[in-house]
Design a protein around this motif. Structure first.
Motif, PDB file in Angstrom:
ATOM      1  N   ALA A  34     -44.526  36.796 -15.243  1.00 44.10           N
ATOM      2  CA  ALA A  34     -43.199  36.599 -15.839  1.00 44.10           C
ATOM      3  C   ALA A  34     -42.146  37.479 -15.171  1.00 44.10           C
ATOM      4  CB  ALA A  34     -43.245  36.867 -17.330  1.00 44.10           C
ATOM      5  N   THR A  35     -42.570  38.583 -14.558  1.00 43.08           N
ATOM      6  CA  THR A  35     -41.611  39.487 -13.927  1.00 43.08           C
ATOM      7  C   THR A  35     -41.364  39.151 -12.460  1.00 43.08           C
ATOM      8  OG1 THR A  35     -43.303  41.098 -13.279  1.00 43.08           O
ATOM      9  CG2 THR A  35     -42.295  41.372 -15.469  1.00 43.08           C
ATOM     10  N   LEU A  36     -42.145  38.247 -11.904  1.00 41.74           N
ATOM     11  CA  LEU A  36     -41.988  37.868 -10.497  1.00 41.74           C
ATOM     12  C   LEU A  36     -40.891  36.826 -10.339  1.00 41.74           C
ATOM     13  CD1 LEU A  36     -45.720  37.441  -9.388  1.00 41.74           C
ATOM     14  CD2 LEU A  36     -44.282  39.470  -9.172  1.00 41.74           C
ATOM     15  N   SER A  37     -40.178  36.904  -9.239  1.00 40.86           N
ATOM     16  CA  SER A  37     -39.218  35.851  -8.920  1.00 40.86           C
ATOM     17  C   SER A  37     -40.012  34.609  -8.520  1.00 40.86           C
ATOM     18  CB  SER A  37     -38.320  36.283  -7.757  1.00 40.86           C
ATOM     19  OG  SER A  37     -39.064  36.320  -6.548  1.00 40.86           O
ATOM     20  N   ASP A  38     -39.334  33.480  -8.442  1.00 44.59           N
ATOM     21  CA  ASP A  38     -40.000  32.251  -8.010  1.00 44.59           C
ATOM     22  C   ASP A  38     -40.653  32.455  -6.643  1.00 44.59           C
ATOM     23  OD1 ASP A  38     -38.907  31.247 -10.329  1.00 44.59           O
ATOM     24  OD2 ASP A  38     -37.586  29.810  -9.337  1.00 44.59           O
ATOM     25  N   CYS A  39     -39.920  33.026  -5.700  1.00 45.34           N
ATOM     26  CA  CYS A  39     -40.461  33.246  -4.351  1.00 45.34           C
ATOM     27  C   CYS A  39     -41.642  34.203  -4.376  1.00 45.34           C
ATOM     28  CB  CYS A  39     -39.371  33.776  -3.423  1.00 45.34           C
ATOM     29  SG  CYS A  39     -38.126  32.546  -3.021  1.00 45.34           S
ATOM     30  N   GLN A  40     -41.547  35.270  -5.170  1.00 43.62           N
ATOM     31  CA  GLN A  40     -42.660  36.214  -5.255  1.00 43.62           C
ATOM     32  C   GLN A  40     -43.915  35.543  -5.797  1.00 43.62           C
ATOM     33  OE1 GLN A  40     -40.598  39.122  -7.683  1.00 43.62           O
ATOM     34  NE2 GLN A  40     -40.632  40.607  -6.008  1.00 43.62           N
ATOM     35  N   LEU A  41     -43.761  34.686  -6.803  1.00 44.40           N
ATOM     36  CA  LEU A  41     -44.926  34.004  -7.351  1.00 44.40           C
ATOM     37  C   LEU A  41     -45.536  33.065  -6.314  1.00 44.40           C
ATOM     38  CD1 LEU A  41     -45.713  32.923 -10.830  1.00 44.40           C
ATOM     39  CD2 LEU A  41     -46.060  31.246  -9.042  1.00 44.40           C
ATOM     40  N   LEU A  42     -44.690  32.363  -5.571  1.00 42.64           N
ATOM     41  CA  LEU A  42     -45.179  31.431  -4.553  1.00 42.64           C
ATOM     42  C   LEU A  42     -45.895  32.151  -3.409  1.00 42.64           C
ATOM     43  CD1 LEU A  42     -42.170  28.955  -4.429  1.00 42.64           C
ATOM     44  CD2 LEU A  42     -44.450  28.495  -5.336  1.00 42.64           C
ATOM     45  N   GLU A  43     -45.664  33.459  -3.280  1.00 44.77           N
ATOM     46  CA  GLU A  43     -46.314  34.244  -2.227  1.00 44.77           C
ATOM     47  C   GLU A  43     -47.309  35.251  -2.785  1.00 44.77           C
ATOM     48  OE1 GLU A  43     -42.976  35.927  -0.172  1.00 44.77           O
ATOM     49  OE2 GLU A  43     -42.361  33.994   0.650  1.00 44.77           O
ATOM     50  N   SER A  44     -47.612  35.174  -4.071  1.00 46.81           N
ATOM     51  CA  SER A  44     -48.485  36.147  -4.726  1.00 46.81           C
ATOM     52  C   SER A  44     -49.961  35.924  -4.388  1.00 46.81           C
ATOM     53  CB  SER A  44     -48.298  36.058  -6.243  1.00 46.81           C
ATOM     54  OG  SER A  44     -48.865  34.848  -6.726  1.00 46.81           O
ATOM     55  N   GLU A  45     -50.800  36.796  -4.911  1.00 50.17           N
ATOM     56  CA  GLU A  45     -52.246  36.656  -4.748  1.00 50.17           C
ATOM     57  C   GLU A  45     -52.728  35.330  -5.334  1.00 50.17           C
ATOM     58  OE1 GLU A  45     -54.448  38.656  -3.048  1.00 50.17           O
ATOM     59  OE2 GLU A  45     -52.583  39.564  -2.365  1.00 50.17           O
ATOM     60  N   LEU A  46     -52.051  34.852  -6.344  1.00 52.74           N
ATOM     61  CA  LEU A  46     -52.401  33.567  -6.952  1.00 52.74           C
ATOM     62  C   LEU A  46     -52.328  32.441  -5.913  1.00 52.74           C
ATOM     63  CD1 LEU A  46     -53.120  32.175  -9.637  1.00 52.74           C
ATOM     64  CD2 LEU A  46     -50.684  32.045 -10.136  1.00 52.74           C
ATOM     65  N   ALA A  47     -51.354  32.537  -5.019  1.00 54.03           N
ATOM     66  CA  ALA A  47     -51.177  31.523  -3.980  1.00 54.03           C
ATOM     67  C   ALA A  47     -52.300  31.550  -2.948  1.00 54.03           C
ATOM     68  CB  ALA A  47     -49.839  31.722  -3.279  1.00 54.03           C
ATOM     69  N   LYS A  48     -53.058  32.636  -2.897  1.00 53.16           N
ATOM     70  CA  LYS A  48     -54.136  32.773  -1.918  1.00 53.16           C
ATOM     71  C   LYS A  48     -55.456  32.204  -2.410  1.00 53.16           C
ATOM     72  CE  LYS A  48     -51.871  36.762   0.040  1.00 53.16           C
ATOM     73  NZ  LYS A  48     -51.854  38.203   0.126  1.00 53.16           N
ATOM     74  N   ILE A  49     -55.480  31.772  -3.663  1.00 52.94           N
ATOM     75  CA  ILE A  49     -56.706  31.192  -4.215  1.00 52.94           C
ATOM     76  C   ILE A  49     -56.889  29.800  -3.636  1.00 52.94           C
ATOM     77  CG2 ILE A  49     -57.843  30.349  -6.313  1.00 52.94           C
ATOM     78  CD1 ILE A  49     -56.447  32.628  -7.828  1.00 52.94           C
ATOM     79  N   LYS A  50     -58.057  29.575  -3.034  1.00 51.65           N
ATOM     80  CA  LYS A  50     -58.350  28.270  -2.442  1.00 51.65           C
ATOM     81  C   LYS A  50     -58.339  27.214  -3.546  1.00 51.65           C
ATOM     82  CE  LYS A  50     -61.354  26.001   0.766  1.00 51.65           C
ATOM     83  NZ  LYS A  50     -62.257  26.188   1.871  1.00 51.65           N
ATOM     84  N   GLY A  51     -57.575  26.149  -3.328  1.00 54.54           N
ATOM     85  CA  GLY A  51     -57.452  25.090  -4.318  1.00 54.54           C
ATOM     86  C   GLY A  51     -56.161  25.167  -5.113  1.00 54.54           C
ATOM     87  N   ILE A  52     -55.426  26.258  -4.940  1.00 54.73           N
ATOM     88  CA  ILE A  52     -54.133  26.420  -5.604  1.00 54.73           C
ATOM     89  C   ILE A  52     -53.066  26.347  -4.518  1.00 54.73           C
ATOM     90  CG2 ILE A  52     -52.634  27.914  -6.973  1.00 54.73           C
ATOM     91  CD1 ILE A  52     -55.049  26.836  -8.503  1.00 54.73           C
ATOM     92  N   GLY A  53     -52.309  25.272  -4.531  1.00 56.06           N
ATOM     93  CA  GLY A  53     -51.294  25.079  -3.502  1.00 56.06           C
ATOM     94  C   GLY A  53     -49.891  25.205  -4.049  1.00 56.06           C
ATOM     95  N   PRO A  54     -48.913  24.954  -3.199  1.00 57.66           N
ATOM     96  CA  PRO A  54     -47.511  25.088  -3.604  1.00 57.66           C
ATOM     97  C   PRO A  54     -47.116  24.178  -4.763  1.00 57.66           C
ATOM     98  CG  PRO A  54     -47.698  24.763  -1.228  1.00 57.66           C
ATOM     99  CD  PRO A  54     -49.063  24.619  -1.793  1.00 57.66           C
ATOM    100  N   VAL A  55     -47.661  22.967  -4.813  1.00 62.93           N
ATOM    101  CA  VAL A  55     -47.310  22.053  -5.912  1.00 62.93           C
ATOM    102  C   VAL A  55     -47.798  22.625  -7.240  1.00 62.93           C
ATOM    103  CG1 VAL A  55     -47.660  19.747  -6.880  1.00 62.93           C
ATOM    104  CG2 VAL A  55     -47.241  20.020  -4.438  1.00 62.93           C
ATOM    105  N   ALA A  56     -49.020  23.127  -7.259  1.00 65.89           N
ATOM    106  CA  ALA A  56     -49.554  23.719  -8.492  1.00 65.89           C
ATOM    107  C   ALA A  56     -48.732  24.934  -8.916  1.00 65.89           C
ATOM    108  CB  ALA A  56     -51.017  24.118  -8.306  1.00 65.89           C
ATOM    109  N   LEU A  57     -48.339  25.746  -7.955  1.00 71.20           N
ATOM    110  CA  LEU A  57     -47.561  26.941  -8.291  1.00 71.20           C
ATOM    111  C   LEU A  57     -46.154  26.583  -8.764  1.00 71.20           C
ATOM    112  CD1 LEU A  57     -48.746  29.274  -5.422  1.00 71.20           C
ATOM    113  CD2 LEU A  57     -49.314  29.431  -7.853  1.00 71.20           C
ATOM    114  N   ARG A  58     -45.541  25.588  -8.139  1.00 67.69           N
ATOM    115  CA  ARG A  58     -44.207  25.161  -8.597  1.00 67.69           C
ATOM    116  C   ARG A  58     -44.299  24.544  -9.992  1.00 67.69           C
ATOM    117  NH1 ARG A  58     -43.581  23.000  -2.867  1.00 67.69           N
ATOM    118  NH2 ARG A  58     -42.516  24.683  -1.795  1.00 67.69           N
ATOM    119  N   THR A  59     -45.370  23.795 -10.249  1.00 66.47           N
ATOM    120  CA  THR A  59     -45.567  23.227 -11.583  1.00 66.47           C
ATOM    121  C   THR A  59     -45.755  24.346 -12.604  1.00 66.47           C
ATOM    122  OG1 THR A  59     -46.542  21.249 -10.598  1.00 66.47           O
ATOM    123  CG2 THR A  59     -46.964  21.614 -12.931  1.00 66.47           C
TER     124      THR A  59
END
Length: 131
Positions: A34-59
């Motif tokens: 909740a404290t991350l900006s949109d860009c920070q979330l899209l580049e976070s450790e969550l984005a490095k999980i295999k199977g989690i792509g940009p569409v899932a993160l934007r959703t």
């Protein structure tokens, strides 16, 4: 415990993603999303999980209540933009993504609402979104 997932027809890759997500969200060192900006979330450790792509993160951002997220790459949204503006729904080049963003400029600062309405219209629940 995972046998049930396999019996339900889940693939090994999907189960690996679910386990990685569980590990991420149960980690004491994970960032407060909740404290991350949109860009920070899209580049976070969550984005490095295999199977989690940009569409899932934007959703995820949309469902976190972020108001101006264009879920670029979403098949339904891209199909709608192809019908409305002639942007090839299969084109993933940067220029096409920029064109999608530009064509939804009138939705700003509520691109997320446009995305939710397109999905609700498909599901036949648009009246629930507007209520």
């Amino acid at each position: 415990a995972l046998r049930g997932y396999y019996q339900c027809g889940e693939s090994g890759k999907r189960i690996d993603t679910i386990l990685a997500l569980a590990a991420f969200f149960s980690s004491a060192s994970r960032p407060d999303l909740a404290t991350l900006s949109d860009c920070q979330l899209l580049e976070s450790e969550l984005a490095k999980i295999k199977g989690i792509g940009p569409v899932a993160l934007r959703t995820l951002l949309v469902h976190m209540g972020r108001p101006n997220v264009l879920v670029a790459g979403d098949a339904l949204l891209n199909g709608w933009l192809e019908k409305a503006h002639g942007i090839d729904k299969h084109d993933t080049k940067v220029a096409a993504e920029r064109d999608r963003y530009d064509k939804t400029a009138s939705w700003a600062p509520f691109r997320s609402v446009g995305y939710l309405l397109i999905n609700a219209a498909k599901e036949g629940t648009a009246d629930l979104v507007l209520a």
